[in-house]
Design an enzyme around this catalytic site. Structure first.
Site, short mmCIF file in Angstrom:
data_model
loop_
_atom_site.label_atom_id
_atom_site.label_comp_id
_atom_site.label_asym_id
_atom_site.label_seq_id
_atom_site.Cartn_x
_atom_site.Cartn_y
_atom_site.Cartn_z
N PRO A 123 0.78 -1.25 0.00
CA PRO A 123 0.00 0.00 0.00
C PRO A 123 0.81 1.29 0.00
O PRO A 123 0.80 2.07 0.96
CB PRO A 123 -0.84 -0.13 1.27
CG PRO A 123 0.02 -0.94 2.19
CD PRO A 123 0.74 -1.92 1.30
N CYS A 124 1.47 1.57 -1.11
CA CYS A 124 2.23 2.81 -1.22
C CYS A 124 1.32 4.04 -1.25
O CYS A 124 1.78 5.16 -1.01
CB CYS A 124 3.15 2.78 -2.45
SG CYS A 124 2.33 2.37 -3.99
#
Length: 168
Positions: A123-124
């Site tokens: 989850p950047c």
């Protein structure tokens, strides 16, 4: 390499896989899916599509299908740190740099985020500037904002899911 398109609320996602693991999920600017899921795709692709569907409809906060992420040792350390940022929360690039033991690597953390081939899964989108501003996202800032709002809204609407989630 196997390829499937997934129609999501933020556009068509292109999923690439081997027989055993998901290799990449790419944002596209297409509005129509070109590669449909069928019985000839490996089980891992079916699981990935199911879990992405669950994520977008608020029934999943993390992913359990096998995936491959190839990169330098530094990039892999950043990506592992990203997976520890809880659903519906954010962390700064600086926080990630500190968490991997390299306080000065803030820009390098941003570069590693940019090379993440598995957005949403790794989850950047949860990584923001120290000042709280949304910055840089390979899929476009509008998608980053949408994903953050989606997670926060789903968590808010279903507080039972928040039991083990730290809020900022």
């Amino acid at each position: 390499m196997h390829r499937v398109d997934f129609q999501s609320p933020i556009g068509v996602l292109e999923i690439l896989s081997t027989m055993e693991a998901i290799y990449a999920i790419h944002f596209t600017e297409r509005t129509e899916t070109d590669f449909q899921l069928n019985d000839h795709h490996p089980a891992v692709v079916h699981i990935c599509v199911k879990q992405l569907h669950e994520y977008f409809y608020g029934d999943r906060m993390d992913f359990t299908f096998p995936y491959i992420y190839e990169g330098t040792d530094f990039q892999q350390s950043v990506w592992r740190a990203l997976t520890k940022v809880p659903y519906a929360t954010t962390a700064s690039y600086k926080h990630i740099a500190q968490s991997i033991g390299n306080d000065r690597a803030v820009r390098a953390v941003g570069s590693a985020n940019n090379k993440n081939r598995l957005p949403i899964v790794i989850p950047c989108h949860r990584i923001i500037s120290v000042g709280g501003k949304l910055t840089g996202y390979a899929g476009g800032l509008w998608r980053k904002e949408w994903l953050l709002n989606h997670e926060q809204a789903k968590l808010k609407n279903n507080p039972l899911k928040s039991i083990n989630v730290k809020k900022p």
